[in-house]
Design a protein around this motif. Sequence first.
Motif, PDB file in Angstrom:
ATOM      1  N   GLN A  26       0.826  -1.205   0.000  1.00 14.59           N
ATOM      2  CA  GLN A  26       0.000   0.000   0.000  1.00 14.59           C
ATOM      3  C   GLN A  26       0.865   1.262   0.000  1.00 14.59           C
ATOM      4  N   ALA A  27       1.864   1.276   0.917  1.00 15.09           N
ATOM      5  CA  ALA A  27       2.735   2.462   1.039  1.00 15.09           C
ATOM      6  C   ALA A  27       3.536   2.669  -0.253  1.00 15.09           C
ATOM      7  N   LEU A  28       4.100   1.585  -0.789  1.00 16.17           N
ATOM      8  CA  LEU A  28       4.954   1.738  -1.975  1.00 16.17           C
ATOM      9  C   LEU A  28       4.136   2.096  -3.219  1.00 16.17           C
ATOM     10  N   ASP A  29       2.929   1.550  -3.341  1.00 14.10           N
ATOM     11  CA  ASP A  29       2.067   1.926  -4.471  1.00 14.10           C
ATOM     12  C   ASP A  29       1.677   3.403  -4.392  1.00 14.10           C
ATOM     13  N   MET A  30       1.357   3.858  -3.181  1.00 12.10           N
ATOM     14  CA  MET A  30       1.031   5.284  -3.015  1.00 12.10           C
ATOM     15  C   MET A  30       2.257   6.135  -3.320  1.00 12.10           C
ATOM     16  N   ALA A  31       3.422   5.657  -2.870  1.00 14.50           N
ATOM     17  CA  ALA A  31       4.670   6.388  -3.126  1.00 14.50           C
ATOM     18  C   ALA A  31       4.887   6.538  -4.626  1.00 14.50           C
ATOM     19  N   ASN A  32       4.592   5.478  -5.369  1.00 14.61           N
ATOM     20  CA  ASN A  32       4.773   5.531  -6.822  1.00 14.61           C
ATOM     21  C   ASN A  32       3.856   6.577  -7.461  1.00 14.61           C
ATOM     22  N   GLU A  33       2.640   6.722  -6.924  1.00 20.28           N
ATOM     23  CA  GLU A  33       1.701   7.710  -7.456  1.00 20.28           C
ATOM     24  C   GLU A  33       2.146   9.134  -7.148  1.00 20.28           C
ATOM     25  N   LEU A  34       2.709   9.305  -5.924  1.00 16.49           N
ATOM     26  CA  LEU A  34       2.960  10.663  -5.427  1.00 16.49           C
ATOM     27  C   LEU A  34       4.391  11.146  -5.631  1.00 16.49           C
ATOM     28  N   ALA A  35       5.343  10.208  -5.698  1.00 12.76           N
ATOM     29  CA  ALA A  35       6.754  10.612  -5.621  1.00 12.76           C
ATOM     30  C   ALA A  35       7.515  10.293  -6.901  1.00 12.76           C
ATOM     31  N   ASP A  36       8.700  10.952  -7.029  1.00 13.51           N
ATOM     32  CA  ASP A  36       9.594  10.678  -8.166  1.00 13.51           C
ATOM     33  C   ASP A  36      10.550   9.540  -7.845  1.00 13.51           C
ATOM     34  N   ALA A  37      10.774   9.311  -6.554  1.00 15.72           N
ATOM     35  CA  ALA A  37      11.747   8.290  -6.146  1.00 15.72           C
ATOM     36  C   ALA A  37      11.390   7.797  -4.747  1.00 15.72           C
ATOM     37  N   VAL A  38      11.957   6.649  -4.348  1.00 11.40           N
ATOM     38  CA  VAL A  38      11.693   6.101  -3.012  1.00 11.40           C
ATOM     39  C   VAL A  38      13.008   5.805  -2.295  1.00 11.40           C
ATOM     40  N   LEU A  39      13.081   6.194  -1.043  1.00 11.77           N
ATOM     41  CA  LEU A  39      14.219   5.806  -0.196  1.00 11.77           C
ATOM     42  C   LEU A  39      13.709   4.857   0.879  1.00 11.77           C
ATOM     43  N   ILE A  40      14.491   3.811   1.135  1.00 18.84           N
ATOM     44  CA  ILE A  40      14.109   2.854   2.187  1.00 18.84           C
ATOM     45  C   ILE A  40      15.271   2.704   3.170  1.00 18.84           C
ATOM     46  N   PRO A  41      15.139   3.334   4.356  1.00 23.26           N
ATOM     47  CA  PRO A  41      16.254   3.282   5.330  1.00 23.26           C
ATOM     48  C   PRO A  41      16.274   2.004   6.177  1.00 23.26           C
ATOM     49  N   GLY A  42      16.139   0.864   5.548  1.00 21.55           N
ATOM     50  CA  GLY A  42      16.395  -0.405   6.248  1.00 21.55           C
ATOM     51  C   GLY A  42      15.184  -1.210   6.671  1.00 21.55           C
ATOM     52  N   ASP A  43      15.452  -2.501   6.925  1.00 24.26           N
ATOM     53  CA  ASP A  43      14.443  -3.466   7.383  1.00 24.26           C
ATOM     54  C   ASP A  43      13.290  -3.662   6.394  1.00 24.26           C
ATOM     55  N   ILE A  44      13.634  -3.925   5.135  1.00 26.02           N
ATOM     56  CA  ILE A  44      12.597  -4.382   4.195  1.00 26.02           C
ATOM     57  C   ILE A  44      12.130  -5.751   4.674  1.00 26.02           C
ATOM     58  N   PHE A  45      13.107  -6.572   5.089  1.00 27.96           N
ATOM     59  CA  PHE A  45      12.790  -7.914   5.588  1.00 27.96           C
ATOM     60  C   PHE A  45      12.898  -7.954   7.118  1.00 27.96           C
ATOM     61  N   ASP A  46      12.166  -8.889   7.710  1.00 26.52           N
ATOM     62  CA  ASP A  46      12.163  -9.024   9.166  1.00 26.52           C
ATOM     63  C   ASP A  46      13.308  -9.899   9.666  1.00 26.52           C
ATOM     64  N   ARG A  47      13.885 -10.719   8.783  1.00 21.50           N
ATOM     65  CA  ARG A  47      14.923 -11.666   9.208  1.00 21.50           C
ATOM     66  C   ARG A  47      16.146 -11.598   8.310  1.00 21.50           C
ATOM     67  N   HIS A  48      17.291 -11.926   8.885  1.00 20.06           N
ATOM     68  CA  HIS A  48      18.533 -12.015   8.112  1.00 20.06           C
ATOM     69  C   HIS A  48      18.417 -13.081   7.021  1.00 20.06           C
ATOM     70  N   TYR A  49      17.789 -14.202   7.394  1.00 19.10           N
ATOM     71  CA  TYR A  49      17.665 -15.325   6.463  1.00 19.10           C
ATOM     72  C   TYR A  49      16.181 -15.652   6.278  1.00 19.10           C
ATOM     73  N   PRO A  50      15.460 -14.833   5.508  1.00 15.99           N
ATOM     74  CA  PRO A  50      14.027 -15.104   5.344  1.00 15.99           C
ATOM     75  C   PRO A  50      13.801 -16.392   4.564  1.00 15.99           C
ATOM     76  N   LYS A  51      12.648 -17.006   4.790  1.00 15.74           N
ATOM     77  CA  LYS A  51      12.283 -18.202   4.028  1.00 15.74           C
ATOM     78  C   LYS A  51      12.076 -17.805   2.567  1.00 15.74           C
ATOM     79  N   PRO A  52      12.237 -18.776   1.656  1.00 10.18           N
ATOM     80  CA  PRO A  52      12.062 -18.455   0.234  1.00 10.18           C
ATOM     81  C   PRO A  52      10.730 -17.767  -0.091  1.00 10.18           C
ATOM     82  N   ASP A  53       9.641 -18.161   0.601  1.00 15.27           N
ATOM     83  CA  ASP A  53       8.372 -17.501   0.244  1.00 15.27           C
ATOM     84  C   ASP A  53       8.309 -16.061   0.731  1.00 15.27           C
ATOM     85  N   VAL A  54       9.126 -15.717   1.722  1.00 11.87           N
ATOM     86  CA  VAL A  54       9.196 -14.310   2.140  1.00 11.87           C
ATOM     87  C   VAL A  54      10.071 -13.523   1.147  1.00 11.87           C
ATOM     88  N   ILE A  55      11.165 -14.143   0.707  1.00 11.03           N
ATOM     89  CA  ILE A  55      11.989 -13.494  -0.329  1.00 11.03           C
ATOM     90  C   ILE A  55      11.115 -13.276  -1.579  1.00 11.03           C
TER      91      ILE A  55
END
Length: 399
Positions: A26-55
């Motif tokens: 939801q946030a990233l889709d809205m960002a695409n509508e409103l913004a020219d670019a996106v910055l993500i300051p960390g923690d896209i994933f919850d784990r160092h070694y996510p399961k394949p379905d989370v990747i």
Amino acid sequence: MKIAIVSDLHLGYDTFRNDAFNQAKQALDMANELADAVLIPGDIFDRHYPKPDVIAEGINLFRDLSKKKWGAQVVEVKGAHAFTDVPMVAIPGNHETTVQNSENPLSLLALAGLLIDTSHAHTVLQKGAEKVAIYGFGSIAESSARQKLLEVRPKPMPGVFNIFLFHQTMYELMPFNENFMRMNDLPADFDLYVCGHMHNFYEKTVHDGKKLIIPGSTVLTQLNDIEKKKGFIMFDTELYSYEFIEISSRPFLIKTIEFDNADDMQILNKCIDEIDELAKGHEKPIIKIHLKGSANIMNYSLLIQKLKLKYSESIYLSIDASQLADKSIDKNIEELRDNRIGEMPIKQLGNALFMQKLKDLGFDFSLIDANTLYELLSQEESKKSKEKAVKESREFLNI
Ligand SMILES: [Mn+2]
């Protein structure tokens, strides 16, 4: 340039797995509508070694976004490999970093060309004549962060709008550990400072009037009383101003219920009334109940279990009883202080246990005076000398 700052998505977060994905999308889709670019300051994933379905969730999310139209594009990356010109720029957070120089789930997305990992590198975005440079300081242990900044000495690029992107705890916001980074430790001369890691929104001023912005997470994780509003930041480099864009998040409702010497049933019934009232019109909300005041609880864990069971399908329920003075505990302590448990004096209780033990050991009560033996063994002085007590007892028992 209009830059969306979306932080701490925590894909794969166990408790609210679907929320993490849906709210990130939801946030990233809205960002695409409103913004020219996106910055993500960390923690896209919850784990160092996510399961394949989370990747896979991460890949699906960023592949779709990278195919959309963006106002800006990546024109230069100094210090890292870039496999896309799509202006989605990220750093690994503490949930993602692995041992130094090894790949982490965020760097995999970068290798796949779905975003730019700008950890310890400059990424330059361009829209028309305007350029924005982002220096990323990927998350490292809090105890090494200040030293690392002194070693690396990140510098802004000349003639462009400069952003310092990082993911650490700020001491001024959470003064729990002397090791935490201070605002003054941040490298000078950047135009904007953007930090992830803390899951609530904050805005601070650093280095004589420059903004430090922490957007907070897009999903509820900590369930503390201040973690309510979820969303992202829309920053306008030309106006040097921003807006917090709220996203729809699972309702998080908090209620304090006061009691005055209530018993289990009164607490249970009152909690049910209040929870039913709070939950009205919400689909599987998170409800946190603070119990306050005084109570006489017979069985606390049974009480909580009953409540959790009743709402297990309809509510994420969290109950905090740390401010509820349980008089039954006071009563127990008073009894111990009075040398009794319930109506029985402790000495008598000890005697009863002693009798049982003698019986278990096969002593014949018709042959011995067990009460006298008990007195003999529990005398203060007999504690001092084991041999003496045993000798006296043997004499007493004629053995
Ligand atoms: Mn986080």
